[in-house]
Write an enzyme that holds these catalytic residues in place. Structure first.
Site, PDB file in Angstrom:
ATOM      1  CG  ASN A 102      38.499  35.488  50.428  1.00 15.69           C
ATOM      2  OD1 ASN A 102      38.719  34.471  51.077  1.00 15.69           O
ATOM      3  ND2 ASN A 102      38.573  35.511  49.100  1.00 15.69           N
TER       4      ASN A 102
ATOM      5  CD  GLU B 125      42.520  39.954  44.930  1.00 13.31           C
ATOM      6  OE1 GLU B 125      41.825  40.083  43.906  1.00 13.31           O
ATOM      7  OE2 GLU B 125      43.454  39.149  45.037  1.00 13.31           O
TER       8      GLU B 125
ATOM      9  CG  HIS C 189      32.875  39.418  47.220  1.00 20.36           C
ATOM     10  ND1 HIS C 189      33.485  40.569  47.683  1.00 20.36           N
ATOM     11  CD2 HIS C 189      33.879  38.544  46.962  1.00 20.36           C
ATOM     12  CE1 HIS C 189      34.792  40.394  47.690  1.00 20.36           C
ATOM     13  NE2 HIS C 189      35.052  39.164  47.272  1.00 20.36           N
TER      14      HIS C 189
HETATM   15  P1  5GP Z   1      38.093  38.647  46.839  1.00 21.54           P
HETATM   16  O1  5GP Z   1      39.552  38.336  46.722  1.00 21.54           O
HETATM   17  O2  5GP Z   1      37.848  40.087  47.178  1.00 21.54           O
HETATM   18  O3  5GP Z   1      37.367  37.695  47.746  1.00 21.54           O
HETATM   19  O4  5GP Z   1      37.468  38.349  45.417  1.00 21.54           O
HETATM   20  C1  5GP Z   1      37.271  39.306  44.440  1.00 21.54           C
HETATM   21  C2  5GP Z   1      36.834  38.579  43.187  1.00 21.54           C
HETATM   22  O5  5GP Z   1      36.307  39.520  42.281  1.00 21.54           O
HETATM   23  C3  5GP Z   1      37.983  37.862  42.457  1.00 21.54           C
HETATM   24  O6  5GP Z   1      37.684  36.470  42.371  1.00 21.54           O
HETATM   25  C4  5GP Z   1      38.023  38.542  41.094  1.00 21.54           C
HETATM   26  O7  5GP Z   1      38.295  37.657  40.033  1.00 21.54           O
HETATM   27  C5  5GP Z   1      36.639  39.143  40.975  1.00 21.54           C
HETATM   28  N1  5GP Z   1      36.568  40.348  40.160  1.00 21.54           N
HETATM   29  C6  5GP Z   1      37.401  41.426  40.214  1.00 21.54           C
HETATM   30  N2  5GP Z   1      37.009  42.357  39.334  1.00 21.54           N
HETATM   31  C7  5GP Z   1      35.895  41.866  38.709  1.00 21.54           C
HETATM   32  C8  5GP Z   1      35.046  42.375  37.683  1.00 21.54           C
HETATM   33  O8  5GP Z   1      35.210  43.473  37.173  1.00 21.54           O
HETATM   34  N3  5GP Z   1      33.989  41.594  37.314  1.00 21.54           N
HETATM   35  C9  5GP Z   1      33.762  40.358  37.863  1.00 21.54           C
HETATM   36  N4  5GP Z   1      32.708  39.676  37.415  1.00 21.54           N
HETATM   37  N5  5GP Z   1      34.552  39.853  38.828  1.00 21.54           N
HETATM   38  C10 5GP Z   1      35.612  40.588  39.240  1.00 21.54           C
END
Ligand code: 5GP
Length: 121
Positions: A94, A102, A107
């Site tokens: 994303n 987020e 990642h």
């Molecule tokens: P994005 O929306 O930025 O592509 O994805 C962020 C991801 O990070 C989400 O799927 C969320 O569940 C994951 N995430 C957020 N905080 C943590 C955390 O403290 N540890 C882990 N392992 N994943 C996290």
């Protein structure tokens, strides 16, 4: 936009908060997503401080770029979902606001272990 040193993945890289580690080398860290969306939901992040894929493509070294792509394949193999060892998976990044990002540290999500479904909701 400037890289935010206090994002959650920067804290995981600094070992300030724990993660369920899958793999680590000089270029990447991989761990399970805390809120899995599929049977297997892993994250692969570069060790360098890059906000998103555009920042990475513009500013990362060739070694870091190769390291991240190789890292994704190594993790997929370790999880048994790579196309040569398993049934495949979806790699997804994303990017920024419209991409629904987020956490502002690049990642890749790796979704697998079952059919992943429609590409975009
Ligand atoms: P994005 O929306 O930025 O592509 O994805 C962020 C991801 O990070 C989400 O799927 C969320 O569940 C994951 N995430 C957020 N905080 C943590 C955390 O403290 N540890 C882990 N392992 N994943 C996290």
């Amino acid at each position: 936009m400037k890289y935010n040193e206090n994002n959650i993945f920067a804290k995981i890289l600094r070992k300030e908060i724990p993660c369920k580690k899958i793999y680590e080398d000089d270029y990447v860290l991989s761990f399970y997503d805390i809120n899995p969306q599929k049977k297997i939901h892993a994250l692969v992040i570069p060790k360098g401080k890059y906000i998103d894929l555009d920042d990475f493509s513009l500013n990362a070294s060739s070694e870091e770029i190769v390291g991240l792509l190789k890292g994704i394949n190594i993790v997929a193999k370790k999880l048994g979902i790579s196309s040569d060892m398993g049934k495949g998976y979806r790699a997804l990044a994303n990017i920024s606001e419209h991409g629904g990002q987020e956490v502002p540290h690049l990642h890749f999500h790796l979704f697998g272990g079952e059919k992943v479904g429609k590409m975009v909701e």
